[in-house]
Motif scaffolding. Structure first.
Motif, PDB file in Angstrom:
ATOM      1  N   UNK A 232       1.028  -1.147   0.168  1.00 25.99           N
ATOM      2  CA  UNK A 232       0.016  -0.049  -0.087  1.00 25.99           C
ATOM      3  C   UNK A 232       0.895   1.191   0.094  1.00 25.99           C
ATOM      4  N   UNK A 233       1.875   1.268  -1.006  1.00 28.37           N
ATOM      5  CA  UNK A 233       2.730   2.318  -1.230  1.00 28.37           C
ATOM      6  C   UNK A 233       2.037   3.813  -0.879  1.00 28.37           C
ATOM      7  N   UNK A 234       3.264   4.433   0.188  1.00 27.65           N
ATOM      8  CA  UNK A 234       2.654   5.989   0.343  1.00 27.65           C
ATOM      9  C   UNK A 234       1.360   6.087   1.474  1.00 27.65           C
ATOM     10  N   UNK A 235       0.922   4.814   1.911  1.00 29.06           N
ATOM     11  CA  UNK A 235      -0.279   4.958   2.804  1.00 29.06           C
ATOM     12  C   UNK A 235       0.410   5.128   4.135  1.00 29.06           C
ATOM     13  N   UNK A 236       0.129   6.032   4.822  1.00 29.31           N
ATOM     14  CA  UNK A 236       0.301   6.542   6.072  1.00 29.31           C
ATOM     15  C   UNK A 236      -0.745   6.927   6.828  1.00 29.31           C
ATOM     16  N   UNK A 237      -1.368   6.401   7.934  1.00 27.06           N
ATOM     17  CA  UNK A 237      -2.614   6.803   8.582  1.00 27.06           C
ATOM     18  C   UNK A 237      -2.515   7.873   9.629  1.00 27.06           C
ATOM     19  N   UNK A 238      -3.611   8.646   9.300  1.00 24.08           N
ATOM     20  CA  UNK A 238      -3.790   9.656  10.589  1.00 24.08           C
ATOM     21  C   UNK A 238      -4.442   9.345  11.477  1.00 24.08           C
ATOM     22  N   UNK A 239      -4.958   8.233  11.506  1.00 24.76           N
ATOM     23  CA  UNK A 239      -5.848   7.770  12.763  1.00 24.76           C
ATOM     24  C   UNK A 239      -5.902   6.195  12.220  1.00 24.76           C
TER      25      UNK A 239
ATOM     26  N   UNK B 141       2.511   3.973  17.531  1.00 23.41           N
ATOM     27  CA  UNK B 141       2.559   5.254  18.050  1.00 23.41           C
ATOM     28  C   UNK B 141       3.980   5.814  17.830  1.00 23.41           C
ATOM     29  N   UNK B 142       4.954   5.083  18.206  1.00 17.88           N
ATOM     30  CA  UNK B 142       6.394   5.586  17.888  1.00 17.88           C
ATOM     31  C   UNK B 142       6.822   5.703  16.481  1.00 17.88           C
ATOM     32  N   UNK B 143       6.037   4.629  15.609  1.00 17.03           N
ATOM     33  CA  UNK B 143       6.355   4.910  14.384  1.00 17.03           C
ATOM     34  C   UNK B 143       5.797   5.901  13.507  1.00 17.03           C
ATOM     35  N   UNK B 144       4.583   6.246  13.950  1.00 21.87           N
ATOM     36  CA  UNK B 144       3.801   7.520  13.248  1.00 21.87           C
ATOM     37  C   UNK B 144       3.591   8.194  14.388  1.00 21.87           C
ATOM     38  N   UNK B 145       4.454   9.089  14.770  1.00 20.23           N
ATOM     39  CA  UNK B 145       4.085  10.164  16.005  1.00 20.23           C
ATOM     40  C   UNK B 145       2.995  10.980  15.639  1.00 20.23           C
ATOM     41  N   UNK B 146       2.772  11.268  14.383  1.00 28.37           N
ATOM     42  CA  UNK B 146       1.736  12.196  14.217  1.00 28.37           C
ATOM     43  C   UNK B 146       0.248  11.584  14.109  1.00 28.37           C
ATOM     44  N   UNK B 147       0.105  10.247  14.158  1.00 30.55           N
ATOM     45  CA  UNK B 147      -1.156   9.555  14.044  1.00 30.55           C
ATOM     46  C   UNK B 147      -1.907   9.760  15.492  1.00 30.55           C
TER      47      UNK B 147
ATOM     48  N   UNK C  90      -8.315   5.463   9.450  1.00 35.38           N
ATOM     49  CA  UNK C  90      -7.539   5.329   8.083  1.00 35.38           C
ATOM     50  C   UNK C  90      -7.136   3.796   8.070  1.00 35.38           C
ATOM     51  N   UNK C  91      -6.831   3.371   9.395  1.00 32.14           N
ATOM     52  CA  UNK C  91      -6.193   1.855   9.369  1.00 32.14           C
ATOM     53  C   UNK C  91      -6.759   1.240  10.486  1.00 32.14           C
ATOM     54  N   UNK C  92      -7.175   0.045  10.174  1.00 35.07           N
ATOM     55  CA  UNK C  92      -7.709  -0.920  11.584  1.00 35.07           C
ATOM     56  C   UNK C  92      -6.842  -2.143  11.363  1.00 35.07           C
ATOM     57  N   UNK C  93      -6.282  -2.573  12.338  1.00 31.08           N
ATOM     58  CA  UNK C  93      -5.284  -3.848  12.606  1.00 31.08           C
ATOM     59  C   UNK C  93      -5.695  -4.687  13.760  1.00 31.08           C
ATOM     60  N   UNK C  94      -5.698  -5.945  13.613  1.00 36.15           N
ATOM     61  CA  UNK C  94      -5.784  -6.867  14.725  1.00 36.15           C
ATOM     62  C   UNK C  94      -4.387  -7.764  14.824  1.00 36.15           C
TER      63      UNK C  94
END
Lengths: 102, 374
Positions: free
Chosen positions: B192-199, B215-221, B265-269
């Motif tokens: 999913x190239x370029x995909x960066x979640x905001x939330x 949270x550490x990887x995407x500090x702005x998310x 933007x992203x849901x994971x389990x």
């Protein structure tokens, strides 16, 4: 600070469910459990001995391998042999004990 | 951010002796996994199957009968008993330091949870009765299970999960540098190239290791995470605060989310699919799709047990169902997850199954992902 025994008791008090049996004999499985736990404790004791060996070697200013390579002869070797014989007698008592299984 | 073997304020402080005990259990499990368990199929062929045929006059016809045949092998029975004993010893090795150090841990957690300046948040729901399907079991024999809550500021379930998970994973051959979050981040970067979640939302977060790593990887998310147990969530929240990352934890059921539609933007389990039954799984898949925004991504990652080469291997893998409190191990291993994702509302062309290499170690992970149309 909670003691180790209290900590273990607290942990075990929360465990739920059954323990399904794998082996044909439940008593044999219980003994296997105890044996494996003792094996882990032996590893813990070995780590403690290792730490002490390294500290003593450090205090003596010699490599720990040299400390471990000490060989005793004569009376001390005899004492160690007797201690090993006694340990094996305790551990294998059931194979020596004259009482028959009823 | 590393997720395993990480130091933080709520972790039990183990003595040298306790560390030795945990390492001995890791070694015991590693030996059982690498030297003994690989013999199980041979033990079945050489001992179990002939014994079954002699007793029944025919070959085993079903998974239950293959299981019966396995248990007719003395070698398999010996491994099974030892493996169960080793699994119980995981919890003894981490439970003793947890309860011994609990007063300090509880205070440390309380200080972090009650701190006026916090990065994240914790929202517990006193009216929520943790899903009995999960909470009523000691899954993988963790005493008290995922839902255990011993009262205000209790963190035992989370501590046991994190510490026991490490001892389990290292004995399983999973590397100290492995991270399920990093595996998913790597998947997003490649597929999913370029995909960066905001939330984003991490469902079934347990002790919050992956949530904190995101949270550490995407500090702005804005990172949200849910789980069923208050004891697990207090620990996860305090852990994240101690590590200096912002995660918003909620006590909530993954099959009945209270978030608005199109919220993330992203849901994971991570490793949730194998802990729940088919009905809850399908409801969770529907909820994940509902709360992700159009164009957003849903990824469900789990253990790599879904491609056994034969029924014999499948039943051998299914030991966890019978002996390790993993009630839904086989349910997950045999589920048609593509059909479930499609039934949840994902178009078939948007669903992809992934066979993912661990970041560190030889382990592999399964994942299924879907992009919401729009």
């Amino acid at each position: 600070m909670t003691s180790s025994v209290e900590a273990l008791t607290s942990l075990l008090a929360t465990a739920r469910g059954n323990r399904p049996q794998s082996m044909a004999n439940r008593e044999a499985e219980d003994v296997l459990n105890i044996t494996l736990a003792v094996l882990v404790e032996l590893a813990v004791a070995n780590d403690r001995i290792d730490r002490l060996e390294r500290m003593v070697a450090d205090l003596r200013g010699e490599p720990v391998e040299e400390l471990r390579d000490l060989r005793y002869e004569g009376e001390i070797a005899q004492q160690r042999q007797e201690a090993t014989d006694a340990l094996l007698t305790r551990a294998l008592r059931i194979m020596i004990d004259p009482r028959a299984q009823s | 951010m590393r997720v395993r073997d990480l130091q933080h304020a709520v972790l039990p402080r183990v003595t040298s002796e306790e560390r030795s005990r945990q390492e001995a259990v890791v070694s015991l499990r590693r030996l059982l996994n690498t030297r003994v368990r690989p013999q199980n199929i041979d033990a079945y062929s050489a001992e179990g199957l002939p014994a079954f045929v002699e007793a029944n006059g025919r070959q085993p016809q079903s998974p239950d009968e293959v299981q019966e045949a396995f248990l007719m092998s003395p070698r398999y029975r010996r491994w099974s008993a030892a493996n169960r004993a080793a699994q119980e010893m995981i919890w003894v090795s981490v439970g003793e330091p947890t309860y011994r150090d609990l007063d300090r841990m509880t205070q440390a957690a309380a200080d972090l949870i009650d701190a006026p300046q916090k990065l994240g948040s914790l929202t517990l729901d006193p009216d929520y009765d943790p899903s009995p399907e999960v909470a009523d079991l000691d899954i993988h024999l963790q005493p008290g299970g995922y839902g255990m809550d011993r009262g205000e500021h209790d963190v035992v379930a989370g501590a046991l999960y994190e510490c026991g998970g490490n001892v389990f994973s290292f004995g399983q051959g999973i590397g100290r540098g492995d991270s399920k979050a990093s595996v998913i981040i790597k998947l997003l970067e490649s597929d999913y190239e370029g995909f960066v979640p905001g939330k984003m939302l991490d469902m079934g977060c347990s002790a919050g290791a992956a949530s904190a790593a995101y949270a550490a990887h995407w500090p702005d998310a804005e990172v949200h995470a849910i789980d069923i147990g208050a004891g697990m969530l207090r620990y996860a929240h305090a852990r994240a605060e101690s590590l200096g990352v912002a995660v918003h934890f909620h006590q909530m059921d993954a099959s009945a989310l209270t978030f608005e539609d199109d919220s993330f933007d992203l849901v994971v389990t991570h490793n949730v699919l194998h802990e729940i039954g088919a009905d809850k799984r399908r409801a969770m898949l529907r909820e994940a799709l509902r709360v992700v925004r159009p164009g957003g991504v849903v990824i469900h990652q789990d253990v790599d047990i879904r491609r056994p080469p034969s029924l014999i291997h499948q039943v051998e893998r299914d030991w966890d169902t019978h002996f390790n409190g993993e009630a839904h191990w086989a349910t997950y291993a045999t589920a048609d997850l593509i059909a479930d994702m499609h039934a949840a509302g994902f178009p078939r062309e948007a669903i992809v199954e992934h066979d993912l290499a661990a970041i560190h170690g030889a382990n592999r992970w399964y994942a299924i992902s879907g992009k919401k149309p729009g």
